[in-house]
Design a protein around this motif. Structure first.
Motif, mmCIF file in Angstrom:
data_model
loop_
_atom_site.group_PDB
_atom_site.id
_atom_site.type_symbol
_atom_site.label_atom_id
_atom_site.label_comp_id
_atom_site.label_asym_id
_atom_site.label_seq_id
_atom_site.Cartn_x
_atom_site.Cartn_y
_atom_site.Cartn_z
ATOM 1 N N LEU A 110 -4.582 -2.007 -6.290
ATOM 2 C CA LEU A 110 -3.555 -2.100 -7.323
ATOM 3 C C LEU A 110 -2.869 -0.746 -7.528
ATOM 4 O O LEU A 110 -1.635 -0.672 -7.658
ATOM 5 C CB LEU A 110 -4.191 -2.582 -8.628
ATOM 6 N N LEU A 111 -3.643 0.313 -7.524
ATOM 7 C CA LEU A 111 -3.071 1.653 -7.670
ATOM 8 C C LEU A 111 -2.158 1.980 -6.490
ATOM 9 O O LEU A 111 -1.098 2.601 -6.669
ATOM 10 C CB LEU A 111 -4.192 2.692 -7.787
ATOM 11 N N GLU A 112 -2.547 1.543 -5.302
ATOM 12 C CA GLU A 112 -1.718 1.783 -4.121
ATOM 13 C C GLU A 112 -0.400 1.009 -4.227
ATOM 14 O O GLU A 112 0.665 1.531 -3.866
ATOM 15 C CB GLU A 112 -2.483 1.375 -2.860
ATOM 16 N N GLN A 113 -0.453 -0.211 -4.722
ATOM 17 C CA GLN A 113 0.770 -0.998 -4.909
ATOM 18 C C GLN A 113 1.720 -0.310 -5.887
ATOM 19 O O GLN A 113 2.939 -0.299 -5.686
ATOM 20 C CB GLN A 113 0.421 -2.391 -5.427
ATOM 21 N N LEU A 114 1.167 0.245 -6.946
ATOM 22 C CA LEU A 114 1.982 0.950 -7.933
ATOM 23 C C LEU A 114 2.665 2.164 -7.307
ATOM 24 O O LEU A 114 3.858 2.414 -7.532
ATOM 25 C CB LEU A 114 1.116 1.365 -9.120
ATOM 26 N N LYS A 115 1.920 2.913 -6.509
ATOM 27 C CA LYS A 115 2.492 4.088 -5.840
ATOM 28 C C LYS A 115 3.612 3.695 -4.887
ATOM 29 O O LYS A 115 4.670 4.321 -4.849
ATOM 30 C CB LYS A 115 1.394 4.833 -5.068
ATOM 31 N N LEU A 116 3.372 2.630 -4.106
ATOM 32 C CA LEU A 116 4.371 2.180 -3.142
ATOM 33 C C LEU A 116 5.646 1.698 -3.828
ATOM 34 O O LEU A 116 6.737 1.757 -3.250
ATOM 35 C CB LEU A 116 3.791 1.059 -2.266
ATOM 36 N N LYS A 117 5.529 1.249 -5.057
ATOM 37 C CA LYS A 117 6.692 0.799 -5.818
ATOM 38 C C LYS A 117 7.488 1.976 -6.382
ATOM 39 O O LYS A 117 8.593 1.801 -6.891
ATOM 40 C CB LYS A 117 6.244 -0.147 -6.943
#
Length: 347
Positions: A188-195
């Motif tokens: 989830l943290l990685e998804q936030l960063k990619l966004k």
């Protein structure tokens, strides 16, 4: 303002006793702080609710397995010691139960003598100063022998210590977890960063005072506990640049909120620093830096529900909590989450 202004009926069966298998599968209530509008999501949907350029502020504190079960060396009677605060080297302030079995000079053994604690002094509030004796590295022994100091409303034994830690826990020193962060997974943290969402990190070591009930009828008479915080230059700059570019500052938990509001100047600017805060945030408080908040559902009449009410409005929050009870949300440390937002943050 009265303590009773923050009371709500909570069925005991809604107090979550164990964490969900998937951290990000908790329910997520979206509360618009301006309109009081409520939506129901799943926590993993949080990615869709935060805009690129906003900043998520997380608390990297790590919970000590600070509950030690031992026995008086001379009598063999059971004694429980809860570590509160390291005073110096191997000397700690603790809570000992039963206190009558822990007088100055008494020796308590843990793990068949792997650790010994000598009671040095009894403080005015009943806490004990103890000095630990051991061979090896204290933190490693503590990890081996200690249990997580779960809140008193959790009766179930925690099978996996890591479930009372955030996935980004780093700096040991807390007596309790910053529970809003328990919902995040590495994915989830990685998804936030990619966004394109910024993530800033700070530390506030949560004390057991966070569970201390408000006893004063008038909340202005309540004395807040003090907790240690720190933030470095790199993360302060991430937050400041987000503000300068018009992004929202989204605090993960009341601990991040209290830290940010303690260190921000009147213009909402922060700098690297460390220290102690006893800030008490309740309705009427003017926020300097925090725009939105991710938080769990809290105890009736607690300082935590008062903080959320300061940001979202008492009536909005109490209405949301009534809705949470009706919809069978899970409450407290292992429970579901709420995201307090402003309408203009949604795109």
């Amino acid at each position: 303002m009265l303590k009773s202004d923050f009371y709500f009926e909570l069925p005991e069966e809604l107090i979550a006793q164990t964490p969900l298998k998937d951290r990000a599968s908790s329910k997520l209530m979206i509360l618009d702080k301006n309109t009081g509008k409520i939506e129901h999501k799943i926590f993993k949907d949080i990615v869709d609710m935060i805009n690129p350029g906003d900043c998520l502020v997380i608390n990297e504190t790590k919970v000590l397995p600070a509950r030690l079960i031992g026995a008086r060396k001379d009598t063999g009677s059971r004694v429980e010691v809860l570590l509160l605060k390291r005073k110096e080297d191997d000397t700690w302030e603790t809570i000992v139960y039963p206190g009558k079995k822990a007088r100055p000079g008494h020796i308590i053994e843990f793990g068949d003598g792997l650790i010994e604690a000598e009671v040095i002094k009894v403080l005015d509030d009943g806490n004990r100063i103890v000095k630990f004796n051991y061979e090896g590295i204290f933190e490693e022994l503590l990890d081996r022998l200690g249990e997580m100091p779960l809140p008193p409303y959790i009766k179930e034994k925690l099978e996996d210590k890591n479930r009372y830690q955030t996935v980004y826990a780093k700096n040991e020193g807390s007596a309790a977890a910053p529970t809003a962060g328990l919902h995040f997974t590495p994915e989830l943290l990685e998804q936030l960063k990619l966004k394109g969402i910024n993530i800033a990190r700070l530390t506030l070591h949560v004390g057991l005072g966070t569970f201390r009930p408000v006893k004063a009828d008038d909340i202005n008479d309540h004395k807040m506990h003090s907790e240690f915080y720190m933030i470095d230059e790199e993360n302060a700059e991430i937050i400041n640049k987000t503000k300068e570019k018009g992004g929202k500052i989204i605090a993960v938990g009341t601990t991040s909120t209290r830290t940010l509001e303690s260190i921000a100047d009147k213009n909402g600017h922060i700098k690297a620093c460390s220290g102690w805060t006893d800030i008490f945030i309740y309705p009427g408080y003017q926020f300097k830096i925090v725009d939105n908040l991710i938080t769990n559902f809290h105890l009736p009449e607690s300082t935590l529900i008062m903080l959320v009410s300061a940001l979202a409005g008492r009536e909005n929050v109490l209405n949301a909590y009534k809705c949470a009870v009706d919809e069978k949300y899970r409450f407290f440390s292992f429970g579901d989450a709420m995201f307090v937002v402003s309408a203009q943050n949604k795109k």
